[in-house]
Write a protein that holds these residues in place. Structure first.
Motif, PDB file in Angstrom:
ATOM      1  N   CYS A  78       0.850  -1.186   0.000  1.00  0.00           N
ATOM      2  CA  CYS A  78       0.000   0.000   0.000  1.00  0.00           C
ATOM      3  C   CYS A  78       0.889   1.240   0.000  1.00  0.00           C
ATOM      4  O   CYS A  78       1.880   1.304   0.723  1.00  0.00           O
ATOM      5  CB  CYS A  78      -0.872  -0.023   1.256  1.00  0.00           C
ATOM      6  SG  CYS A  78      -1.916   1.428   1.430  1.00  0.00           S
ATOM      7  N   CYS A  83       0.695   2.274   6.521  1.00  0.00           N
ATOM      8  CA  CYS A  83      -0.239   1.154   6.345  1.00  0.00           C
ATOM      9  C   CYS A  83       0.542  -0.140   6.187  1.00  0.00           C
ATOM     10  O   CYS A  83       1.612  -0.164   5.578  1.00  0.00           O
ATOM     11  CB  CYS A  83      -1.111   1.386   5.120  1.00  0.00           C
ATOM     12  SG  CYS A  83      -2.219  -0.008   4.779  1.00  0.00           S
ATOM     13  N   CYS A 110      -7.696  -1.880  -0.001  1.00  0.00           N
ATOM     14  CA  CYS A 110      -6.621  -2.291   0.917  1.00  0.00           C
ATOM     15  C   CYS A 110      -7.229  -2.849   2.199  1.00  0.00           C
ATOM     16  O   CYS A 110      -8.108  -2.238   2.796  1.00  0.00           O
ATOM     17  CB  CYS A 110      -5.726  -1.099   1.249  1.00  0.00           C
ATOM     18  SG  CYS A 110      -4.376  -1.532   2.348  1.00  0.00           S
ATOM     19  N   CYS A 124      -7.478   0.732   6.582  1.00  0.00           N
ATOM     20  CA  CYS A 124      -7.007   1.646   5.538  1.00  0.00           C
ATOM     21  C   CYS A 124      -8.104   1.882   4.498  1.00  0.00           C
ATOM     22  O   CYS A 124      -8.531   3.005   4.276  1.00  0.00           O
ATOM     23  CB  CYS A 124      -5.756   1.059   4.898  1.00  0.00           C
ATOM     24  SG  CYS A 124      -5.179   1.950   3.450  1.00  0.00           S
TER      25      CYS A 124
HETATM   26 ZN   LIG Z   1      -3.424   0.514   2.932  1.00  0.00          ZN
END
Ligand SMILES: [Zn+2]
Length: 138
Positions: A78, A83, A110, A124
């Motif tokens: 990501c 993240c 994600c 996320c």
């Molecule tokens: Zn992410």
């Protein structure tokens, strides 16, 4: 080693775990087959990732082109640095190429978590629209 700020049950810093994940990803990439080995009929593969974020400016789009000597590897961390998620297009790409499709479009969300502050990790849910274009050898 003194770790005066570490709290019990707190995982490593997002920065460290991201570094580990990127290293894992690089190792996986390094050991994967090349495009020539995995997909002998392919001349090149173009992949475009466009990120859709509603609450803040989205990460820049990414485009990459895989030629036969490149590793046939389709997992990408990501783009948010805090993240722990990744986008894995490997199964879809393999499936599309086995069926000799020339284009494949879709989107993924994600499933990683972001450490937006020190006490909470939030899903996320960054969305990516992917577009795969495959050119086959004549
Ligand atoms: Zn992410």
């Amino acid at each position: 080693m003194r770790r005066s700020h570490a709290r019990p049950g707190t995982p490593g810093t997002p920065g460290a775990s991201r570094k580990e994940r990127i290293e894992q990803s690089l190792r996986a990439r390094a050991t994967s087959d090349t495009v020539r080995t995995a997909f002998p009929a392919v001349e090149h593969i173009r992949l475009t990732l466009t990120f859709i974020e509603t609450t803040e400016p989205a990460p820049a789009p990414q485009t990459l082109v895989l030629h036969p000597p490149a590793q046939a590897y389709f997992a990408f961390p990501c783009p948010w640095s805090d993240c722990d998620g990744q986008f894995d297009l490997g199964t879809m790409a393999r499936d599309a190429i086995e069926r000799r499709k020339t284009t494949l479009d879709g989107s993924l969300v994600c499933d990683g978590q972001r450490a937006r502050n020190r006490s909470a990790r939030l899903p996320c849910e960054l969305r990516v629209n992917y577009s795969l274009g495959v050119q086959y050898l004549k």
